[in-house]
Design a protein around this motif. Structure first.
Motif, mmCIF file in Angstrom:
data_model
loop_
_atom_site.group_PDB
_atom_site.id
_atom_site.type_symbol
_atom_site.label_atom_id
_atom_site.label_comp_id
_atom_site.label_asym_id
_atom_site.label_seq_id
_atom_site.Cartn_x
_atom_site.Cartn_y
_atom_site.Cartn_z
ATOM 1 N N ALA A 2 0.840 -1.193 0.000
ATOM 2 C CA ALA A 2 0.000 0.000 0.000
ATOM 3 C C ALA A 2 0.879 1.249 0.000
ATOM 4 O O ALA A 2 2.013 1.207 0.486
ATOM 5 C CB ALA A 2 -0.899 -0.009 1.249
ATOM 6 N N PRO A 3 0.384 2.372 -0.555
ATOM 7 C CA PRO A 3 1.155 3.619 -0.505
ATOM 8 C C PRO A 3 1.486 3.981 0.938
ATOM 9 O O PRO A 3 0.638 3.860 1.827
ATOM 10 C CB PRO A 3 0.205 4.646 -1.129
ATOM 11 N N SER A 4 2.699 4.427 1.180
ATOM 12 C CA SER A 4 3.174 4.653 2.557
ATOM 13 C C SER A 4 2.221 5.498 3.385
ATOM 14 O O SER A 4 1.862 5.137 4.506
ATOM 15 C CB SER A 4 4.561 5.313 2.523
ATOM 16 N N ALA A 5 1.786 6.635 2.847
ATOM 17 C CA ALA A 5 1.003 7.581 3.637
ATOM 18 C C ALA A 5 -0.440 7.124 3.872
ATOM 19 O O ALA A 5 -1.148 7.733 4.673
ATOM 20 C CB ALA A 5 1.006 8.955 2.968
ATOM 21 N N LEU A 6 -0.893 6.066 3.188
ATOM 22 C CA LEU A 6 -2.259 5.585 3.360
ATOM 23 C C LEU A 6 -2.321 4.255 4.114
ATOM 24 O O LEU A 6 -3.378 3.652 4.227
ATOM 25 C CB LEU A 6 -2.961 5.441 2.005
ATOM 26 N N ARG A 7 -1.183 3.804 4.634
ATOM 27 C CA ARG A 7 -1.168 2.546 5.375
ATOM 28 C C ARG A 7 -1.843 2.718 6.730
ATOM 29 O O ARG A 7 -1.611 3.700 7.446
ATOM 30 C CB ARG A 7 0.266 2.062 5.587
ATOM 31 N N ALA A 8 -2.631 1.722 7.098
ATOM 32 C CA ALA A 8 -3.254 1.704 8.422
ATOM 33 C C ALA A 8 -2.189 1.436 9.478
ATOM 34 O O ALA A 8 -1.132 0.848 9.182
ATOM 35 C CB ALA A 8 -4.337 0.633 8.466
ATOM 36 N N PRO A 9 -2.425 1.841 10.729
ATOM 37 C CA PRO A 9 -1.429 1.639 11.786
ATOM 38 C C PRO A 9 -0.959 0.201 11.919
ATOM 39 O O PRO A 9 0.224 -0.051 12.170
ATOM 40 C CB PRO A 9 -2.169 2.107 13.048
ATOM 41 N N PHE A 53 11.689 10.829 0.726
ATOM 42 C CA PHE A 53 12.942 10.911 -0.030
ATOM 43 C C PHE A 53 14.156 10.823 0.901
ATOM 44 O O PHE A 53 14.289 11.583 1.865
ATOM 45 C CB PHE A 53 13.000 12.219 -0.813
ATOM 46 N N GLY A 54 15.032 9.881 0.616
ATOM 47 C CA GLY A 54 16.260 9.744 1.380
ATOM 48 C C GLY A 54 16.099 9.110 2.743
ATOM 49 O O GLY A 54 17.070 9.027 3.510
ATOM 50 N N LEU A 55 14.888 8.661 3.087
ATOM 51 C CA LEU A 55 14.639 8.073 4.406
ATOM 52 C C LEU A 55 14.518 6.563 4.320
ATOM 53 O O LEU A 55 14.011 6.024 3.339
ATOM 54 C CB LEU A 55 13.342 8.645 5.008
ATOM 55 N N GLY A 56 14.970 5.883 5.354
ATOM 56 C CA GLY A 56 14.807 4.443 5.439
ATOM 57 C C GLY A 56 13.416 4.094 5.925
ATOM 58 O O GLY A 56 12.674 4.955 6.423
ATOM 59 N N LYS A 57 13.045 2.814 5.798
ATOM 60 C CA LYS A 57 11.697 2.381 6.180
ATOM 61 C C LYS A 57 11.389 2.697 7.636
ATOM 62 O O LYS A 57 10.294 3.170 7.961
ATOM 63 C CB LYS A 57 11.535 0.880 5.929
ATOM 64 N N ILE A 107 10.630 6.362 8.070
ATOM 65 C CA ILE A 107 9.309 6.690 7.511
ATOM 66 C C ILE A 107 8.209 6.220 8.451
ATOM 67 O O ILE A 107 7.239 6.948 8.721
ATOM 68 C CB ILE A 107 9.150 6.050 6.117
ATOM 69 N N ASP A 108 8.354 5.002 8.974
ATOM 70 C CA ASP A 108 7.335 4.457 9.878
ATOM 71 C C ASP A 108 7.221 5.289 11.153
ATOM 72 O O ASP A 108 6.110 5.541 11.649
ATOM 73 C CB ASP A 108 7.669 3.008 10.235
ATOM 74 N N ARG A 109 8.353 5.715 11.699
ATOM 75 C CA ARG A 109 8.315 6.532 12.923
ATOM 76 C C ARG A 109 7.634 7.870 12.667
ATOM 77 O O ARG A 109 6.818 8.329 13.483
ATOM 78 C CB ARG A 109 9.735 6.752 13.456
ATOM 79 N N GLU A 110 7.960 8.499 11.541
ATOM 80 C CA GLU A 110 7.341 9.783 11.224
ATOM 81 C C GLU A 110 5.848 9.626 10.958
ATOM 82 O O GLU A 110 5.037 10.456 11.393
ATOM 83 C CB GLU A 110 8.040 10.395 10.002
ATOM 84 N N HIS A 111 5.469 8.546 10.282
ATOM 85 C CA HIS A 111 4.054 8.289 10.009
ATOM 86 C C HIS A 111 3.290 8.100 11.318
ATOM 87 O O HIS A 111 2.214 8.678 11.521
ATOM 88 C CB HIS A 111 3.924 7.051 9.124
ATOM 89 N N SER A 112 3.835 7.294 12.222
ATOM 90 C CA SER A 112 3.187 7.061 13.518
ATOM 91 C C SER A 112 3.068 8.357 14.301
ATOM 92 O O SER A 112 2.046 8.610 14.963
ATOM 93 C CB SER A 112 3.979 6.029 14.326
ATOM 94 N N ARG A 113 4.089 9.195 14.213
ATOM 95 C CA ARG A 113 4.040 10.484 14.924
ATOM 96 C C ARG A 113 2.902 11.353 14.397
ATOM 97 O O ARG A 113 2.140 11.959 15.178
ATOM 98 C CB ARG A 113 5.381 11.212 14.775
ATOM 99 N N LEU A 114 2.763 11.422 13.070
ATOM 100 C CA LEU A 114 1.702 12.233 12.483
ATOM 101 C C LEU A 114 0.314 11.709 12.861
ATOM 102 O O LEU A 114 -0.604 12.490 13.145
ATOM 103 C CB LEU A 114 1.854 12.257 10.951
ATOM 104 N N ILE A 115 0.157 10.382 12.854
ATOM 105 C CA ILE A 115 -1.130 9.784 13.224
ATOM 106 C C ILE A 115 -1.469 10.099 14.677
ATOM 107 O O ILE A 115 -2.592 10.536 14.995
ATOM 108 C CB ILE A 115 -1.110 8.261 12.984
ATOM 109 N N ASN A 116 -0.511 9.901 15.558
ATOM 110 C CA ASN A 116 -0.760 10.153 16.985
ATOM 111 C C ASN A 116 -0.998 11.633 17.258
ATOM 112 O O ASN A 116 -1.807 11.999 18.120
ATOM 113 C CB ASN A 116 0.413 9.639 17.820
ATOM 114 N N GLN A 117 -0.311 12.484 16.526
ATOM 115 C CA GLN A 117 -0.481 13.921 16.702
ATOM 116 C C GLN A 117 -1.901 14.357 16.356
ATOM 117 O O GLN A 117 -2.498 15.199 17.042
ATOM 118 C CB GLN A 117 0.536 14.652 15.830
ATOM 119 N N LEU A 118 -2.472 13.771 15.312
ATOM 120 C CA LEU A 118 -3.805 14.181 14.858
ATOM 121 C C LEU A 118 -4.928 13.386 15.507
ATOM 122 O O LEU A 118 -6.002 13.927 15.788
ATOM 123 C CB LEU A 118 -3.884 14.029 13.332
ATOM 124 N N LEU A 119 -4.692 12.098 15.760
ATOM 125 C CA LEU A 119 -5.786 11.213 16.168
ATOM 126 C C LEU A 119 -5.538 10.484 17.491
ATOM 127 O O LEU A 119 -6.393 9.719 17.929
ATOM 128 C CB LEU A 119 -6.022 10.152 15.076
#
Length: 370
Positions: free
Chosen positions: A245-252, A288-292, A295-307
């Motif tokens: 799935a696209p990185s930014a649309l993956r479920a937790p 860009f330029g980030l390892g998996k 990316i996963d840590r930043e994605h989790s941070r954004l999800i927790n920040q909003l929801l």
């Protein structure tokens, strides 16, 4: 080892033209003796998609899979299953219909070719220009996507790759031969010095000719929306497969490598509808330029920040959404859309509403079945 000079345009990777890779296509080519290629629609990691006309001069979309994925592809079996005789479901018109399929032998192997109705645009092209979206537009497209997703889930199929590019748009009742493309933008394929040229690559690559903003001024009630790109769809029998799935649309649960089910589609749908409504991704995730792991840590941070804060989520999300909608969207519609999206964007999968329940959500009231 590289064989070609790098092409910097928005085209498929030129090194993908190799044994087992993309089939080389030129404008004007005819496949299966009946489909003449007249334009380029899209490309993906595993395919290229072309506008073609058949022997009756009807326009169709021709999807040509890479040779090394053609044999193992589940897309054909999924499409045949969904279009089996006797299938009667209100979502039948909101999942792309398979018109024909065949295999084509080329210099890079044997390619599965899938033929679909030609659609005018997709969600990615629809969000580029940032046209403000009224509540009626969001309601109408949400209802149609949900009807298509209900068809998939009723067949115990998870799409696994819901994203703007996989949501296809046209105008209801449009006759054939009305899909207009931009003039072709060609990038010449150049072989590196010392590499022997062969027939594995085309003479040029073609950028997508889909016109951005083509449906910006269309009446929302006339839009026909279909879910496409079922190449990543997975049935319940194959749940050991990890969805791509696209990185930014993956479920937790996908981010954390936990067990998953078709509720990952519900999460992705919440992200998708937010983007189609606001022309912005819900989670603007840089990769860009980030390892998996980064990316996963930043994605989790954004999800927790909003929801992540149950006490403040609704207030925080309402403000976040309101700031991205047109000022005349309407207060009641805003509150209903917040409720609608939050019923999908639940961090715990069991708390996400099913497609069936979402179809009866108050936000969708008044939308006529398509």
């Amino acid at each position: 080892m590289p064989r070609f000079e790098t092409i910097h345009g928005i085209v498929e990777p030129v090194e993908g033209y190799r044994l087992g890779g993309y089939h080389p296509v030129h404008l004007g080519d005819t496949l299966d003796g009946r489909y003449e290629v007249i334009g380029k629609l899209a490309f993906g990691q595993s395919c290229t998609v072309w506008l073609a006309k058949d022997q009756d001069d009807h326009q169709v979309a021709l999807k040509i899979l890479k040779a090394d994925v053609s044999e193992a592809s589940r897309e054909l079996s999924t499409l045949l299953r969904l279009s089996a005789p006797g299938a009667d479901h209100p979502g039948q018109n909101h999942v792309i219909q398979l018109l024909d399929h065949f295999h084509h032998d080329g210099p890079n192997g044997t390619h599965l070719c899938l033929v679909f109705p030609a659609m005018i645009s997709n969600g990615e092209a629809m969000t580029i220009r940032g046209k403000p979206r009224e509540a009626e537009y969001v309601r109408n497209i949400s209802k149609q996507i949900l009807l298509g997703l209900d068809l998939l889930h009723a067949a115990d199929i998870a799409h696994c790759d819901l994203q703007p590019a996989s949501i296809l748009f046209t105008v209801a009742g449009l006759t054939q031969n009305e899909l207009l493309l931009q003039p072709p933008e060609l990038s010449t394929v150049k072989w590196l010095e010392g590499v022997e040229a062969d027939s594995s690559a085309p003479e040029y690559l073609v950028a997508s000719q889909i016109r951005r903003g083509e449906l910006d001024d269309a009446d929302a009630s006339t839009l026909l929306v279909r879910i496409g790109d079922l190449g990543g769809a997975i049935s319940s029998r194959n749940r050991d497969t990890v969805p791509v799935a696209p990185s930014a649309l993956r479920a937790p649960e996908l981010i954390h490598g936990e067990p998953w089910d078709k509720t990952i589609d519900i999460w992705a749908l919440g992200c998708l509808i937010f983007e189609l409504a606001t022309n912005e991704p819900l989670f603007p995730l840089g990769t860009f330029g980030l390892g998996k792991d980064q990316i996963d840590r930043e994605h989790s941070r954004l999800i927790n920040q909003l929801l992540g804060d149950e006490k403040r989520t609704r207030e925080h999300f309402t403000r976040y959404l309101r700031d991205r909608l047109p000022t005349d969207f309407g207060g009641e519609d805003l509150w209903l859309l917040v409720s609608f999206l939050l019923s999908m964007l639940q961090i715990e999968p069991k708390k996400r509403l099913s497609v069936e329940k979402l179809l009866s959500h108050p936000f969708l009231m008044g939308v006529v079945d398509g």
